[in-house]
Structures are given as C-alpha cells and as structure tokens.
Design a protein around this motif. Structure first.
Motif, PDB file in Angstrom:
ATOM      1  N   UNK A 225       1.211  -0.512   0.014  1.00 22.06           N
ATOM      2  CA  UNK A 225      -0.212  -0.488   0.219  1.00 22.06           C
ATOM      3  C   UNK A 225       0.859   1.634  -0.043  1.00 22.06           C
ATOM      4  N   UNK A 226       0.834   2.253  -0.826  1.00 20.60           N
ATOM      5  CA  UNK A 226       1.042   3.818  -0.695  1.00 20.60           C
ATOM      6  C   UNK A 226      -0.103   4.212  -0.651  1.00 20.60           C
ATOM      7  N   UNK A 227       0.869   5.299  -0.195  1.00 22.88           N
ATOM      8  CA  UNK A 227      -0.311   6.954   0.378  1.00 22.88           C
ATOM      9  C   UNK A 227      -0.629   7.473  -1.679  1.00 22.88           C
TER      10      UNK A 227
ATOM     11  N   UNK B 229      -2.156   6.572  -7.549  1.00 19.47           N
ATOM     12  CA  UNK B 229      -1.857   6.269  -9.359  1.00 19.47           C
ATOM     13  C   UNK B 229      -0.302   5.478  -9.429  1.00 19.47           C
ATOM     14  N   UNK B 230      -0.260   5.279  -8.249  1.00 23.35           N
ATOM     15  CA  UNK B 230       1.629   4.062  -7.847  1.00 23.35           C
ATOM     16  C   UNK B 230       1.020   2.666  -7.142  1.00 23.35           C
ATOM     17  N   UNK B 231       1.355   1.716  -7.836  1.00 24.99           N
ATOM     18  CA  UNK B 231       1.055   0.515  -7.379  1.00 24.99           C
ATOM     19  C   UNK B 231       2.681  -0.001  -7.045  1.00 24.99           C
ATOM     20  N   UNK B 232       3.189  -0.330  -6.158  1.00 19.81           N
ATOM     21  CA  UNK B 232       4.510  -0.427  -5.631  1.00 19.81           C
ATOM     22  C   UNK B 232       4.527  -2.507  -4.732  1.00 19.81           C
ATOM     23  N   UNK B 233       5.309  -2.821  -5.166  1.00 16.40           N
ATOM     24  CA  UNK B 233       5.132  -4.375  -5.252  1.00 16.40           C
ATOM     25  C   UNK B 233       6.865  -4.541  -5.374  1.00 16.40           C
ATOM     26  N   UNK B 234       7.052  -5.278  -4.334  1.00 17.34           N
ATOM     27  CA  UNK B 234       8.131  -5.195  -3.095  1.00 17.34           C
ATOM     28  C   UNK B 234       8.681  -6.842  -4.137  1.00 17.34           C
ATOM     29  N   UNK B 235      10.022  -6.872  -4.430  1.00 17.45           N
ATOM     30  CA  UNK B 235      11.279  -7.771  -4.766  1.00 17.45           C
ATOM     31  C   UNK B 235      11.731  -8.249  -4.391  1.00 17.45           C
TER      32      UNK B 235
ATOM     33  N   UNK C 224       2.958   3.366   2.869  1.00 16.66           N
ATOM     34  CA  UNK C 224       2.485   4.025   4.438  1.00 16.66           C
ATOM     35  C   UNK C 224       3.294   3.176   5.282  1.00 16.66           C
ATOM     36  N   UNK C 225       2.797   3.792   6.761  1.00 15.03           N
ATOM     37  CA  UNK C 225       3.640   3.653   7.590  1.00 15.03           C
ATOM     38  C   UNK C 225       4.148   2.135   7.725  1.00 15.03           C
ATOM     39  N   UNK C 226       2.446   1.495   7.563  1.00 16.57           N
ATOM     40  CA  UNK C 226       2.717   0.594   8.245  1.00 16.57           C
ATOM     41  C   UNK C 226       3.749  -0.577   8.191  1.00 16.57           C
ATOM     42  N   UNK C 227       4.264  -0.372   6.496  1.00 16.27           N
ATOM     43  CA  UNK C 227       4.272  -1.697   5.567  1.00 16.27           C
ATOM     44  C   UNK C 227       5.829  -1.226   5.316  1.00 16.27           C
ATOM     45  N   UNK C 228       6.232   0.026   5.539  1.00 11.08           N
ATOM     46  CA  UNK C 228       7.691   0.406   5.554  1.00 11.08           C
ATOM     47  C   UNK C 228       8.754  -0.152   5.632  1.00 11.08           C
ATOM     48  N   UNK C 229       8.409  -0.762   7.607  1.00 10.30           N
ATOM     49  CA  UNK C 229       9.666  -1.455   7.496  1.00 10.30           C
ATOM     50  C   UNK C 229      10.087  -2.847   7.386  1.00 10.30           C
TER      51      UNK C 229
END
Length: 238
Positions: free
Chosen positions: A161-163, A166-172, A217-222
């Motif tokens: 999730x992002x703020x 319009x952006x889709x963010x996927x971890x690798x 978002x804050x919860x997913x930054x770590x």
C-alpha cells in the motif's frame, strides 16, 4: 475493516503456527533450530530455548487475534497467514534437518533471480486462489509476457500500500533480477488483476529500498526497507 486488520489477522495466525514446532520439540526434550541458534534459524537450540520461543510466538499471536475475526476478509487473512507459515516452516525445517540451510540458502537459488522451485510449487496454489480478489487487496496477479520466450504468464504478487493511489508498488524480495519484473520492465507496461478488477499500468521501473520505503504507507515501511529492491508502476486511467 482495513488492510491493517487483515495483516494483523494474518500475522497473528502465522505466529501461532510457528509456535507449534518449537513447542512440540521443546516439551519432548529435543534440540531444534531456532533464531537463537548459530547460525540463526539453522543451528540447534536447547529444549528450554525452544519452549521459550514457542511461548513468545503464541503470546504475540494471541494478542494480535484477541479481538477475533470480525469479517470474512480477516478470516481469509488469518487462513492465508496460517497456511503460508505452515508451508514455509515445513520447507525450512525439512531442509535444515536434512543438512541444508533452509530459508537462509534461498537467495542463492538460480543466481538470486527467484526462490527455490519447490517452495514456489508449494505456495503457488494458495497465492493463485487468493490473488486479485477484492476481499484480499494485498495480493494481485501480474500479467506479463516472457521477453525471450514470448510466453504469457500470470504471476501472483504482494502489493505494498502507498499514499499515492496512482502508484502500484510491489516488493522484490528476490532482488532486481526477478524474472517477472524483468519482463514487465522490458515491455514497458503490464496489466494487473487486483481488488477484483483489471488495472492497466505503465512506466515500470526498479527502485531502491529507500525510495520504496518513502512511498509505502507507515505500516509497511519496515517491510520494504529490508527488501533488496521493488518495482514501481503507474496506473493508466483509460
């Protein structure tokens, strides 16, 4: 209901599952791998250490689930967390007890381009069954074409999730050389089945953990800051 409550349910259930192998081995008086072994997660720890680690996981899991499962999405999240953890610990401890390195050796597979094939095969049915559905917004399916083979693929992924909507963010978690990400970057676009609908995205690029952390978002930054890379895509409104 929110993404946070779904994640909390998933993590709580996963912790309860993780408590089982350590607790069983501990009460049976058998040494067992734990995060306190040498190396962590691979080296053996004494029965008392495993009992303590099991208790810590059980308490944390119970606290996260203390409010119960109040919606179908939370129930699905808990089920996914429990089954995923069961598959992961089964793979890890099987490999370790056979003399391998388990999860610690996963990045060495395929030159760092992806996880071991056996783990992919074990988790793929669960991921495909849930990815893209409205009740589990953290999972999506990326539709892409092999840049060399021309074969069409549908790959389940976890969306961060992002703020910015319009952006889709996927971890690798397997790094910049992840095959599906390379296909998407080469194509310059990709379609995603996400939240029960088909979304078009453009301008894909691989980004560093610091940039991914700032966008999440804050919860997913770590979580994303510890991944070696992430891929950023922009939603195309048409």
């Amino acid at each position: 209901m929110s993404i946070v409550t779904i994640v909390r349910s998933a993590v709580g259930a996963a912790l309860l599952v993780n408590a089982v192998p350590h607790g069983v081995s501990g009460v049976q008086g058998r040494p067992f791998p734990s995060p306190f072994g040498d190396p962590p997660g691979v080296g053996m720890s004494s029965p008392p250490v495993n009992v303590g680690w099991s208790a810590a996981n059980a308490i944390a899991g119970a606290l996260l689930l203390r409010r119960g499962l109040r919606s179908p999405a939370e129930a699905v999240g808990a089920a996914v967390g429990a089954v995923a953890m069961a598959i992961v610990v089964s793979y890890h401890f099987r490999e370790v007890l056979a003399g391998g390195r388990g999860l610690r050796g996963m990045r060495l597979a395929k030159g760092g381009s992806g996880p071991p094939r056996s783990l992919v095969k074990a988790t793929e049915p669960i991921a495909k069954a849930l990815a893209g559905r409205r009740v589990f917004p953290l999972f999506a399916v990326v539709h892409h074409r092999g840049r060399k083979s021309g074969t069409d693929y549908a790959t389940p992924v976890a969306v961060v999730p992002t703020s910015d909507p319009n952006i889709v963010l996927i971890g690798l978690p397997w790094g910049r050389r992840t095959n599906w990400a390379g296909n998407v970057v080469a194509a310059g676009s990709a379609d995603l089945t996400w939240k029960g609908a088909l979304h078009s995205t453009t301008s894909p690029r691989i980004i560093e953990p610091a940039e991914a952390e700032a966008l999440a978002t804050r919860w997913f930054r770590p979580i994303v800051k510890h991944m070696p890379a992430a891929i950023l895509l922009r939603r195309s409104h048409r």
